[in-house]
Design an enzyme around this catalytic site. Structure first.
Site, PDB file in Angstrom:
ATOM      1  N   HIS A   1       5.564   1.805   0.792  1.00 37.22           N
ATOM      2  CA  HIS A   1       5.619   1.463  -0.633  1.00 37.22           C
ATOM      3  C   HIS A   1       6.435   0.200  -0.898  1.00 37.22           C
ATOM      4  CE1 HIS A   1       5.220   2.230  -4.874  1.00 37.22           C
ATOM      5  NE2 HIS A   1       6.519   2.336  -5.057  1.00 37.22           N
TER       6      HIS A   1
ATOM      7  N   ASP B   1       0.708   3.948   1.512  1.00 33.05           N
ATOM      8  CA  ASP B   1       1.654   4.046   0.397  1.00 33.05           C
ATOM      9  C   ASP B   1       1.482   5.386  -0.321  1.00 33.05           C
ATOM     10  OD1 ASP B   1       3.262   3.753  -1.807  1.00 33.05           O
ATOM     11  OD2 ASP B   1       2.462   1.811  -2.408  1.00 33.05           O
TER      12      ASP B   1
ATOM     13  N   SER C   1       4.715  -0.053  -8.525  1.00 30.23           N
ATOM     14  CA  SER C   1       5.138   1.343  -8.575  1.00 30.23           C
ATOM     15  C   SER C   1       5.103   1.858 -10.009  1.00 30.23           C
ATOM     16  CB  SER C   1       6.539   1.456  -7.953  1.00 30.23           C
ATOM     17  OG  SER C   1       6.909   2.790  -7.739  1.00 30.23           O
TER      18      SER C   1
END
Length: 553
Positions: free
Chosen positions: A531, A438, A374
């Protein structure tokens, strides 16, 4: 542990003379949601009203917002609205995260609901203590796996590798290599005590340090990163892992959705929030970016004799490292206005760079990997990009690879071309892993005409964990009825898969009730649930195709 945790300090400096010498003023665009109202947004979107736009936009171009802001009005609108909403729920999100973390650890440390009930009857309830080696983050509770995949193969390859120019092509090694990176990326969400315990006791590696550094976007010590070596002496591997976006941290999500950029000459336009997270400037005074990123700043850009090797200059570099960043206030150019800046020794880029130099000098055969999930993935690829900008070519020669998971976009096409020569040849060194729908890799929004672009090798996994090597993930923005429909169908399938994967792929893949709750949430927000690091661990371990050549030690 010498964690970087001091407060900010004042510096005086000025870059007016430097700006004049370079012949131009830096180009930038800053989106400030807090400055304008919803009516201003509507006027700017519908009629391109410059006066309304100037209320929440700041540009280097005097008197207007520039062509890019005008052309991209609607996506700037989306960015502002999302950030306003996230900011509005910032405190509730923080309190919710605090309660969730406490409750999960209360259950975990007391053996579940029944164990908690029995301990309560006996007056022996264990109260979780934050920042201890038993207090696990919500990410850790989503996915409780801590051991490496085929760890024996991994360590054997590290300890018995041959020439640094060899290439390992066996599938089992590639999986173990990638698994180390995703597990380190997941581990970065934990506190320093947990990180050290797992690195030492489970991975049987050497824990170097954990850093909690200044993030100027968030105005707090919130950029976290840890470093490990495969062994304490004569190491072959140094790994740097940046923490990613925490689920209940509104500031992290605001950073991901931010559209602001700063243009670095020759390098390209770079996401301003990520630069601030690394400690390379402040949007409150854009001259700070120029100070940290200009190529001719000898105060900050110490080098290993241009592109020479580390080993040929050990004595001079050892002395240089002793002085490196030791008195930055003295080296800052004090002419002009006072600026409030953090001590650069306490920012992620400089703290990690200084330690990395020291480790590379200590371990002459070592190469280093940078990784993150991320937001951590964005910082992981930005770190070597700035090393190149600072002409740290001796360090870059020791780069083994950059592996990111669910990483947002960090800059424009010029940045991609700038880094190609250093990350693509003679073999790829930058691998960007994307799982299914995602949302974060699709941020900030982009299409053929917009600013932000991905680069590097993209390893895309669909919801069946089928791997494809592509230039860009399918549906790079997944807006539109067809793509949204597909995302919701995938979310339904992922919830079904969550209940049976422990039977189809083995008990180690059984998902926790907390992860299944996240899957249920994914029925409403499929891009968010996708995610989760769990998907990336499963992708690496269950991926059914692997046809990418990777570098080795």
């Amino acid at each position: 542990m010498a964690a970087a945790t001091s407060t900010a300090t004042e510096f005086e400096y000025n870059t007016n003379d430097q700006e004049k010498s370079e012949g131009s003023i830096a180009n930038y665009l800053i989106v400030r949601p807090e400055k304008g109202g919803m009516l201003d947004l509507l006027r700017y979107l519908a009629w391109a009203d410059k006066g309304s736009g100037e209320r929440f936009l700041e540009s280097s171009e005097e008197g207007n917002m520039g062509e890019e802001a005008a052309d991209h009005r609607w996506i700037i609108l989306v960015s502002v609205i999302v950030r306003k909403i996230v900011s509005l729920f910032g405190k509730p999100m923080e309190y919710t995260g605090f309660v969730v973390d406490f409750f999960l650890n209360l259950l975990f440390q007391n053996g579940g609901i029944m164990g908690l009930f029995l301990n309560f009857l006996q007056g022996k309830v264990v109260i979780p203590q934050r920042d201890t080696d038993t207090f696990i983050s919500n990410i850790g509770h989503l996915d409780g796996r801590i051991d490496l995949y085929r760890a024996g193969n991994l360590l054997e390859q590290i300890y018995h590798s041959g020439s640094a120019e060899e290439t390992i092509t066996e599938e089992k090694w590639n999986r173990a290599h990638m698994d180390l990176c995703i597990m380190a990326s997941k581990l970065a969400y934990e506190n320093a005590e947990v990180v050290q315990s797992i690195v030492v006791h489970h991975w049987k590696m050497h824990f170097v340090d954990f850093y909690n550094c200044w993030n100027d976007f968030q105005k707090e010590m919130s950029t976290q990163v840890f470093i490990l070596c495969d062994k304490p002496k004569d190491a072959n591997l140094i790994l740097i892992s940046f923490r990613g976006t925490e689920p209940f941290d509104a500031d992290d999500w605001e950073t991901d959705f931010d559209y602001s950029w700063y243009e670095i000459p020759k390098m390209g336009k770079v996401h301003m929030g990520f630069l601030e997270a690394l400690g390379l400037g402040s949007r409150d005074d854009t001259t700070t970016f120029q100070y940290h990123l200009q190529m001719n700043n000898s105060n900050l850009n110490h080098d290993y004799e241009g592109s020479g090797s580390l080993s040929s200059n050990i004595d001079s570099e050892t002395e240089q490292n002793k002085q490196d960043l030791s008195s930055d206030s003295d080296r800052a150019t004090a002419v002009g206005n006072k600026k409030f800046l953090p001590d650069i020794m306490k920012t992620a880029y400089y703290a990690v760079r200084k330690k990395l130099k020291s480790l590379l000098l200590e371990h002459k055969n070592a190469k280093f990997i940078v990784t993150g999930h991320s937001l951590g993935g964005a910082l992981a690829i930005l770190f070597p990009s700035v090393l190149v900008q600072h002409q740290q070519m001796g360090v870059m020669k020791r780069l083994l690879g950059v592996y990111t998971f669910g990483q947002p976009r960090i800059g424009n096409l010029q940045l991609a071309k700038f880094m190609e020569a250093h990350l693509e040849y003679p073999i790829p060194k930058y691998f960007r892993v994307v799982y299914s729908d995602d949302l974060v890799p699709r941020l900030p929004y982009d299409d053929k005409t917009f600013l932000y672009k991905h680069f590097g090798v993209c390893l895309y996994y669909n919801s069946l964990y089928i791997e494809r090597k592509v230039d860009e993930e399918p549906d790079p923005n997944f807006f539109g009825l067809r793509n949204i429909t597909s995302a919701y169908l995938n979310a339904i399938w992922e919830l079904i898969r969550s209940s049976i994967i422990g039977y189809t792929d083995g008990p180690e893949y059984k998902e926790s009730w907390f992860m299944m709750l996240a899957r249920i949430t994914g029925l409403a927000l499929p891009g968010i649930a996708a995610h989760c690091p769990t998907n990336y661990v499963n992708s690496v371990r269950l991926g059914k195709e692997r046809a990418v050549q990777m570098s080795s030690f």
